[in-house]
Design an enzyme around this catalytic site. Structure first.
Site: not given
Ligand SMILES: NC(=O)c1ccc[n+]([C@@H]2O[C@H](COP(=O)([O-])OP(=O)(O)OC[C@H]3O[C@@H](n4cnc5c(N)ncnc54)[C@H](O)[C@@H]3O)[C@@H](O)[C@H]2O)c1
Length: 378
Positions: A92, A193
């Site tokens: 990382k 979502v």
């Molecule tokens: N995008 C990827 O490929 C990926 C890969 C591995 C892990 N992740 C993990 O998955 C999670 C989601 O990733 P993403 O890319 O969808 O992020 P994103 O930012 O697109 O979506 C996150 C959503 O969560 C909502 N949110 C924030 N705080 C909240 C709360 N307290 N209660 C309810 N909703 C809330 C936000 O409004 C947003 O709609 C993160 O923790 C990320 O680290 C993502």
């Protein structure tokens, strides 16, 4: 694997102490006076191949804080990659600064040259504060940048296969618990979502499941309901976790499973995309509390590995179908972890750690990728 919360980074540790205690193969401090770049690249392990993991661009208060974060995150990537069965070690990087104020093409090019200097021991990708466009720029000075745009030969948005992998983990948990690899007729609660959660909702609905969601962003809910009007919406994440659910899928931020949430939860399974869901590990920690309450926990770093699998496929010339086939294995890997946890009477989190550690201990390094040419804008 004990990971600190994203939002709970140690702030007072001394950098020398951190380094002397670290079990990392290599830690590189990078400084480019011309652009002001200050970055740290941490290669935790190359036991299973070149280390892969994203670059976080974040305004750390101190260098030691940045170092603590990168040591922690790179170690987590070793476990994630090992348990996902991909031929990569864990690494990382962090760039210290405000991504909105300090990011520039020249700085990202300088950073790419440092990545290049490691000759493939570390392959970078996107993380908090970096995106596909940044990886395109970094990729102009190093061959070892993945998660670039489709136009540049990259794999694009990794949430597509992240959500697919989480769904495979959910199906495996259904097989383990209910004897059928399907969520048909089950009620799945998704907290968050955004990019991943909304695609996950589509997978669940497509399989005949029912979906109830919560999100702090009204726009995210509106967008989802336009696509899937049949979904139910909970007033808040707190309300969602208190509902009668078959599966709870945290897909927002880290630290989703604190003591209060675990006590309130009425779900047979927890399986979601969010990183670092468990607030505490080890004896008496969150994983044990979930087990005591009879909740089957699918380790986050296993079921959300679809993203890194998608990104790592790019190193071989991205092929979506090939990457998707690899992500399908999350089903088998999750079943393996759940079976192993039951057989050894340990938590799934501990079982996943043991499997990852055994793979790393037995692993043979793969040859580094060939040296590329590089661009220069100085
Ligand atoms: N995008 C990827 O490929 C990926 C890969 C591995 C892990 N992740 C993990 O998955 C999670 C989601 O990733 P993403 O890319 O969808 O992020 P994103 O930012 O697109 O979506 C996150 C959503 O969560 C909502 N949110 C924030 N705080 C909240 C709360 N307290 N209660 C309810 N909703 C809330 C936000 O409004 C947003 O709609 C993160 O923790 C990320 O680290 C993502």
């Amino acid at each position: 694997m004990t990971l600190a919360q994203d939002d709970a980074r140690p702030k007072t540790l001394d950098a020398g102490e951190l380094l002397s205690q670290a079990d990392h193969e290599q830690v590189v401090s990078c400084h480019d006076p011309g652009t002001g770049l200050r970055a740290i690249i941490a290669v935790h392990s190359t036991a299973l191949g070149s280390a892969i993991g994203g670059t976080r661009f974040y305004p750390y208060a101190t260098y030691a804080e940045a170092l603590a974060d990168v040591l922690n995150l790179s170690r987590g990537m070793s476990y994630k990659n090992a348990v996902a069965g991909i031929p990569h070690g864990g690494g990382k990087a962090v760039i210290i600064g405000d991504p909105n104020a300090d990011k520039s093409p020249a700085l990202l090019h300088a950073y790419g040259r440092f990545v290049q200097s490691l000759a493939g021991r570390y392959v970078t990708a996107a993380d908090v504060g970096t995106n596909v466009a940044d990886l395109d720029l970094i990729g102009e000075t190093t061959e070892f940048a993945a998660g670039r745009s489709v136009e540049r030969g990259g794999c694009g948005d990794s949430s597509v296969l992240t959500s697919y992998g989480v769904f495979q983990g959910m199906r495996a948990a259904a097989q383990f618990l209910w004897g059928t690899p399907s969520v048909t007729g089950r009620r799945v609660g998704i907290a968050g979502v955004g990019k991943v959660g909304r695609l996950l909702a589509g997978h669940v609905l497509g399989d005949g499941g029912r979906v109830v969601v919560a999100d702090v962003s009204p726009e995210a809910i509106t967008q989802l309901r336009e696509q899937h009007p049949e979904i139910e919406v909970a007033e808040s994440t707190e309300h969602l976790t208190a509902m009668d659910l078959d599966v709870y899928a945290p897909c927002a931020l880290g630290g989703a499973l604190d003591d209060r949430t675990v006590e309130a939860l009425h779900a047979g399974v927890v399986c979601g995309a969010a990183n670092n869901q468990l607030v505490s590990e080890g004896p008496g920690g969150t994983a044990e509390r979930l087990a005591q309450r009879g909740i089957t926990y699918c380790p986050d770093f296993l079921v959300n590995s679809g993203g890194v699998i998608q990104v790592s496929d790019e190193l071989h010339g991205f092929d979506f179908d090939r990457a998707k086939a690899k992500v399908s294995a999350v089903f088998d890997h999750t079943l393996e972890v759940l079976d192993s946890a039951r057989d050894q009477a340990i938590t799934p989190a501990a079982a996943a750690d043991r499997i990852a550690e055994a793979r790393m201990a037995a692993g043979m390094p793969t040859p580094w990728l060939p040296n590329p040419g590089s661009a220069d804008d100085r």
